[in-house]
Scaffold this motif. Structure first.
Motif, mmCIF file in Angstrom:
data_model
loop_
_atom_site.group_PDB
_atom_site.id
_atom_site.type_symbol
_atom_site.label_atom_id
_atom_site.label_comp_id
_atom_site.label_asym_id
_atom_site.label_seq_id
_atom_site.Cartn_x
_atom_site.Cartn_y
_atom_site.Cartn_z
ATOM 1 N N UNK A 218 47.973 21.836 3.079
ATOM 2 C CA UNK A 218 49.107 22.745 3.324
ATOM 3 C C UNK A 218 49.533 22.698 4.787
ATOM 4 N N UNK A 219 48.553 22.633 5.675
ATOM 5 C CA UNK A 219 48.852 22.546 7.101
ATOM 6 C C UNK A 219 49.685 21.306 7.405
ATOM 7 N N UNK B 139 52.097 27.702 -2.083
ATOM 8 C CA UNK B 139 51.486 27.773 -3.407
ATOM 9 C C UNK B 139 50.051 27.286 -3.422
ATOM 10 N N UNK B 140 49.796 26.154 -2.777
ATOM 11 C CA UNK B 140 48.438 25.611 -2.721
ATOM 12 C C UNK B 140 47.555 26.450 -1.795
ATOM 13 N N UNK B 141 48.155 27.015 -0.728
ATOM 14 C CA UNK B 141 47.387 27.877 0.174
ATOM 15 C C UNK B 141 46.886 29.117 -0.556
ATOM 16 N N UNK B 142 47.729 29.695 -1.403
ATOM 17 C CA UNK B 142 47.310 30.848 -2.194
ATOM 18 C C UNK B 142 46.155 30.456 -3.116
ATOM 19 N N UNK C 291 36.529 22.470 -1.193
ATOM 20 C CA UNK C 291 37.791 22.314 -1.924
ATOM 21 C C UNK C 291 38.870 23.174 -1.292
ATOM 22 N N UNK C 292 38.529 24.414 -0.977
ATOM 23 C CA UNK C 292 39.491 25.309 -0.326
ATOM 24 C C UNK C 292 39.907 24.808 1.038
ATOM 25 N N UNK C 293 38.945 24.278 1.807
ATOM 26 C CA UNK C 293 39.257 23.751 3.131
ATOM 27 C C UNK C 293 40.218 22.570 3.032
ATOM 28 N N UNK C 294 39.943 21.664 2.099
ATOM 29 C CA UNK C 294 40.808 20.497 1.911
ATOM 30 C C UNK C 294 42.224 20.935 1.523
ATOM 31 N N UNK C 295 42.327 21.941 0.678
ATOM 32 C CA UNK C 295 43.637 22.429 0.251
ATOM 33 C C UNK C 295 44.403 23.042 1.422
#
Length: 318
Positions: A163-164, A86-89, A155-159
């Protein structure tokens, strides 16, 4: 799928875990440009979970599980799908699909580090080489000017890294937990309960839901492919291959998925593939190979034999 060693079935199954799983990054990227991220993931997994339950009943499989197994499927569903997917999307709104796929390919590296931190498990010399190369590859990937210049890219990288971490811990969790013995049923419960979790998250974030009839054609097609191909067929193919070929061959999807995602992202979404991206991919995936492989490379065999004896690879495949 049956467990017969049919060359055609094996070939089709490898196509599923290579190309279909690799394409899900692009499909999610297409859909999330129009749909709220938690709504998208909630509809995908709840629908796929229900369809898996129906298929399981039609094939005569029992859906009965213990309370402990249900609790564990809820936790696994959260780690892999509720939070992990969900967070990856959501992150795909800020970063390229190929970039996300490459970062996620570092999962064996993170699993290895978690095993060191949580269990005190010693990292073998070849795996240490893999960890080093993986970290270098990730640095090359995230340090690109093209990445830093994108709006909300960090922000996207941190998310994606969150997820990783969630997926990696989930890999350890499922290996130690009491889960339904039937993989198809286990997946159905994980997907359906994750779909419910994502619906709650969508409500809390006050996302606006819409009917599929109001979506654009690319989004409708992407959602159908994510449900039927990405969530049901590819996972069934994955479990089939684990039963008929060696785990090392199945693990090759770790190297192929990011390449497929990068190519499809470039072709369909005009995502850039820079020289630094290519170098980062090569270094990172080489590191993952060192962590996953059971076989010693000739150049390091004497070194590893001297300090560690025969290398015993833990199964890190999720």
């Amino acid at each position: 799928m049956t467990q017969a060693r049919s060359p055609i079935l094996i070939l089709m199954a490898f196509f599923a875990i290579y190309v279909i799983w690799g394409s899900t990054y692009v499909l999610n990227k297409i859909a999330v440009t129009e749909l709220p991220p938690f709504m998208l993931a909630a509809m995908r997994f709840s629908t796929a979970g229900l369809l898996i339950f129906i298929l399981a009943k039609l094939s005569g499989k029992s859906l009965r599980i213990t309370r402990q197994q249900f609790t564990n499927t809820v936790i696994a569903g959260f780690l892999f799908l509720g939070f992990g997917n969900g967070v990856a999307v959501w992150a795909l709104r800020f970063i390229d699909s190929g970039f996300a796929a490459l970062v996620i390919s570092a999962q064996p590296l993170v699993v290895l580090l978690l095993m060191l931190i949580l269990d005190g498990k010693k990292i073998q010399p070849m795996s240490m080489v893999g960890v080093f190369l993986g970290l270098v590859g990730i640095y090359l990937l995230v340090s690109q000017k093209q990445v830093a210049s994108q709006e909300n890219s960090f922000t996207g990288i941190a998310m994606i890294f969150a997820c990783l971490l969630s997926w990696s811990y989930g890999s350890l969790f499922v290996g130690r937990s009491n889960l339904p013995t039937n993989h198809f049923v286990n997946t159905g419960y994980q997907m359906f309960t994750a779909g419910i979790q994502l619906m709650i998250a969508s409500y809390l974030f006050q996302e606006d839901w819409s009917y599929p009839t109001s979506w654009s054609a690319p989004t409708q097609i992407s959602m159908l492919l994510l449900i039927f191909l990405g969530s049901i067929i590819a996972f069934t193919a994955f479990n089939y291959l684990l039963k008929v070929v060696s785990p090392e061959k199945v693990a090759t999807s770790t190297y192929v998925n990011p390449v497929i995602a990068m190519i499809l992202g470039w072709y369909f979404l005009n995502e850039q593939i820079t020289l630094q991206s290519g170098l980062a991919a090569t270094v990172l995936l080489t590191g993952v190979y060192f962590i996953n492989t059971r076989k010693k490379l000739m150049i390091l065999s004497r070194f590893t034999n001297k300090f560690s004896g025969n290398y015993d690879q833990d199964n890190l495949q999720q």
